[in-house]
Every structure is written in C-alpha cells, then in structure tokens.
Motif scaffolding. Structure first.
Motif, short mmCIF file in Angstrom:
data_model
loop_
_atom_site.label_atom_id
_atom_site.label_comp_id
_atom_site.label_asym_id
_atom_site.label_seq_id
_atom_site.Cartn_x
_atom_site.Cartn_y
_atom_site.Cartn_z
N LEU A 96 0.83 -1.20 0.00
CA LEU A 96 0.00 0.00 0.00
C LEU A 96 0.86 1.25 0.00
O LEU A 96 0.56 2.25 -0.68
N ASN A 97 1.94 1.21 0.75
CA ASN A 97 2.81 2.37 0.86
C ASN A 97 3.56 2.63 -0.46
O ASN A 97 3.91 3.79 -0.77
N LEU A 123 4.56 2.43 13.20
CA LEU A 123 5.43 3.54 13.57
C LEU A 123 6.39 3.85 12.42
O LEU A 123 6.81 2.94 11.68
N ASN A 124 6.75 5.12 12.26
CA ASN A 124 7.79 5.47 11.30
C ASN A 124 9.15 5.37 11.95
O ASN A 124 9.27 5.04 13.14
N ASP A 125 10.20 5.69 11.19
CA ASP A 125 11.54 5.51 11.73
C ASP A 125 11.87 6.51 12.83
O ASP A 125 12.86 6.37 13.54
N ILE A 163 7.92 -6.05 13.42
CA ILE A 163 8.33 -6.31 12.04
C ILE A 163 8.74 -4.98 11.42
O ILE A 163 7.95 -4.02 11.41
N LYS A 164 9.98 -4.90 10.90
CA LYS A 164 10.48 -3.67 10.27
C LYS A 164 10.56 -3.87 8.77
O LYS A 164 11.09 -4.87 8.29
N GLU A 182 7.90 0.46 11.03
CA GLU A 182 7.88 -0.59 12.06
C GLU A 182 6.43 -0.95 12.41
O GLU A 182 5.63 -0.08 12.74
N ILE A 183 6.14 -2.21 12.29
CA ILE A 183 4.80 -2.71 12.62
C ILE A 183 4.90 -3.51 13.92
O ILE A 183 5.60 -4.53 13.99
#
Length: 435
Positions: A96-97, A123-125, A163-164, A182-183
C-alpha cells in the motif's frame, strides 16, 4: 477398655474361691467378642478411603497436566499463526505504501481489513505512531493516551512482536535511504484468554476434587459413626444384664462370706464394669456436663491404675496447687485420661514413666500426658485417632477415636499428639475451654 481374657490358660480346679465362678459366665461372654474382625474391617475402610482420595487427586493432576500441555501447544500454534498473519499484513502495508496509480489495491485493502482481532501499531523511523488498529484509546486524555502508547510500544518490542520494513527507493524516502516502517503487534484478546484458560480449568478441577473427597469422607465418616455408636450402645446393653446379676450375687456373697477379703475387690471391679457400661451408653447421646474438679478427676484415674499396673510403671502428676473446676462430664473425661494412660502402659511394655501435667493457660486449660514408650511415627499423628487404627495384636482400635469424640464433640476441646519420637516416647495434649 480392652479385656485380655485368655480362659484357656485358667485351670478352674486350682481356684478355691467360689466368687470366681460368678464372673466366669461374663468372662466367657466377653471373650467371644472378636476385636480383630472389626479392626481389620476398619483398617480396610481407612485404606479404601485413602485410595479413593489418592485416585481422585491423581486423576485431577493428570487431567490438569494434559490440559496444560495441550493448551500450551495450542497457544504456541496460534501465536505462530498470528505471526504469519502479521507478516502478510505487513507486506500488504508495504504494498500500500509503495502503490502507484496503476496498482490494484483491492487485495491489499482486503487483507488489511481482515485483521479485526490482533492489536497493531504502525510507527515510522522516528518512532511516531502513524496508524493503530484494534487498540482502544477512548475515554483517555491526550497525556494518558501518549502514556498508554509508550507502554504498549515498549511491551510489544520487549515481547519480540515487531516487524520492520524498509521503504522502496522510489518513495518519498529518497532523502533517507535507511527509512523504515515498524509494525508492532500484540496477542489477541482470544489468545490471552486461552492462555489463562488452563489455570481456570485447574482451579475448577481442584475445587471439584475437594468437594468430591469431602462428600465421600463425610458420608463414610457419618456411616462409620453410626456403626460405632450402635456398637457401643449394644455393648452397654449386653453388659447390663450380667452386671446386674453380678451385683445381686455380690450382696449374697457379702452375707454368706463376710470375712472373705477378695469379695470387696471383686465388688470394686463389678462397679468398674458398671461404670464402663454407663460410659458406653453415653456415646452417641448428649451427656450432662457440670463443673468438676479436674485435680480429683485425674487423681481418680491415677489411683485406679496404679495398683493394677506393673510395679515397674511409675506414674507422676504435676497438677495446679489450687483446685480448678471445668465444665465436663467426669465419667467420660476419666475415660479419656484412662485410655491415654493405658495406651502409654502398653507402649512402654511394662516398664517406664508416665507424667501427667495440668496447667491453666491464658485462654485454655491444658493437660499433657507423656510416656517413655516406643513412640509414634510422625506420619501417623492423625491416623492414631481414626476408628480401627491399632498396632496391638488384640484390640479394637477404638480407644483414641472415642477419646477424640469425647474431647472434641462433647467438651468442645482439642486432643492431638504434641510430639513423639520413636524409641523415646510420646506426649498427648488435651486443650479445654475455660469456664
């Protein structure tokens, strides 16, 4: 009271005193009673009850162990399944991204929408939350929400549920080639409930086993009590007729042989038999209690036992200097002291020391009877009070059981083995309430 009557050893031709023949029918009737049969039946009942308890406990443990093992593997399988699902979900987020105007997003969106149970945070980095799913923050202030997010993030990372996924070079992350998404995910509510289910099941099984054991023991004990009460009353009834006849014959003998020195002693034993029958008749009914002098009660038993025991048996007492009155049935309580002392005499095998201590304590009156006999194994401290338990070749195994019933049921006190050491002796303790 255990009567050891070995009539086969008595040569009646050697007995010149005619009073013996008055007691011979009673001795013959009592000697026909077979205590071994009752003892073995009751020991078998005790062993059977113990076996049932052990079987139920073992069954509960086995069922609980199987449930724990099965649930453990089931939870592990579901955790692996959840991890696989989140890997697919993470790939869907990645697609999707990285989607453009030519990408078909129907399958991607369908995958993302199917997750309705697993808590997820994206989450983003920089550690900023971009997306949450299946996490409820309603009713919380912004400060509390941020605090809860931080706690959840820390817990998920600690648990290894992370999971990254790196962004592709074609995305807006060209300025930062190390940018990633990051999930974080957690166990679903169903999985958490399943994890604690075995412990709930163990608790229920334990309660069930306790209830079943209590019901079995209570019903068996009630039945046993009815049997023993019936036995004691029947014994009193059977003794009543010959004792009445003996008492009448004693009066005749006193008139016929006024100088015979044995007759008064025989009279004492007839009175003793009458007292024993009276005690048996009171078992199962509510005996009358009244204030009695505890010193006199103990001395009455000691003075009866001393001349009827071996000269190698020493009985000493340490009683209160002032007379103490306790609410009791003296006849039955004497029976308790007598049983404990007789057991001590048997345990010492004709040689030793019995010491009786009585003292007033803060909230109770305590009586301790110590001996220098062979002692009792620690694992039998409670078993000695069970009906039918005995180590004697001749005996009913009723003495301590009746003593416990008299002390605890009729006098609302306690009786137990305070201490014992094989080869050194035993101390029984009786605790009675103050008036």
């Amino acid at each position: 009271m255990v009567l050891d009557l070995r009539l086969e050893r008595i040569d009646c031709r050697e007995i010149s005193n005619p009073s013996f023949y008055l007691f011979l029918p009673l001795f013959q009737r009592l000697s026909t009673i077979k205590p071994k049969t009752a003892r073995y039946k009751n020991m078998a009942w005790i062993n059977k009850t113990k076996r049932i308890k052990y079987i139920l406990i073992a069954s509960a443990i086995i069922i609980a162990a199987i449930s724990l093992i099965y649930s453990h593997y089931l939870v592990k399988d579901l955790e692996r399944d959840a991890t696989d699902k989140m890997s697919i979900w993470a790939e869907a987020m990645h697609s999707l991204n990285n989607a453009d105007e030519n990408t078909d997003l129907n399958l991607v969106l369908k995958i993302l929408d199917t997750n309705n149970t697993i808590p997820v945070m994206v989450l983003n980095d920089d550690g900023e939350v971009e997306l949450t799913r299946n996490i409820d923050f309603s009713g919380l202030s912004p400060e509390d929400s941020l605090k809860k997010v931080a706690e959840r993030v820390n817990r998920m990372r600690t648990g290894g549920y992370s999971i990254k996924i790196k962004y592709d070079a074609t995305t807006d992350s060209q300025d930062n080639p190390d940018a990633y998404m990051e999930i974080l995910y957690d166990k679903s509510l169903v999985l958490k409930r399943l994890a604690i289910y075995p412990y709930i099941q163990i608790t229920i099984l334990t309660l069930f086993a306790v209830i079943i054991i209590s019901v079995i023991v209570s019903s068996q004990r009630a039945e046993q009590n009815r049997v023993w009460v019936g036995l004691t009353k029947e014994t009193a009834h059977q003794l009543g007729t010959p004792i009445s006849s003996l008492m009448a014959w004693m009066e005749i003998m006193r008139e016929t042989y006024p100088e015979d020195q044995i007759i008064p002693e025989l009279g004492k034993d007839v009175d003793r038999l009458n007292l024993i029958a009276e005690r048996f008749s009171k078992i199962g009914s509510r005996p009358e209690s009244k204030p009695e002098n505890i010193n006199e009660t103990i001395w009455h038993v000691v003075n009866y036992l001393k001349p009827r025991s071996s000269s190698n048996i020493k009985i000493t007492c340490d009683l209160p200097t002032q007379d103490t009155k306790l609410n009791m049935n003296a006849s039955l309580f004497e029976w308790v002291i007598e049983n404990l002392c007789k057991n001590a005499i048997d345990a010492m095998e004709g040689r030793g020391h019995i010491h009786i201590t009585a003292r007033q304590e803060a909230r109770r009156f305590a009586i301790e009877i110590s001996d220098t006999g062979k002692g009792i194994a620690k694992n039998n401290f409670k078993s000695v009070f069970e009906p039918g338990y005995t180590t004697k070749k001749r005996g009913w195994g009723l003495g301590l059981s009746l003593a416990k019933r008299i002390v605890e049921k009729y006098h609302k006190g306690k009786i137990f083995v305070k201490n014992s050491e094989p080869g050194k002796g035993t101390t029984f303790r009786i605790e009675l309430k103050n008036n």
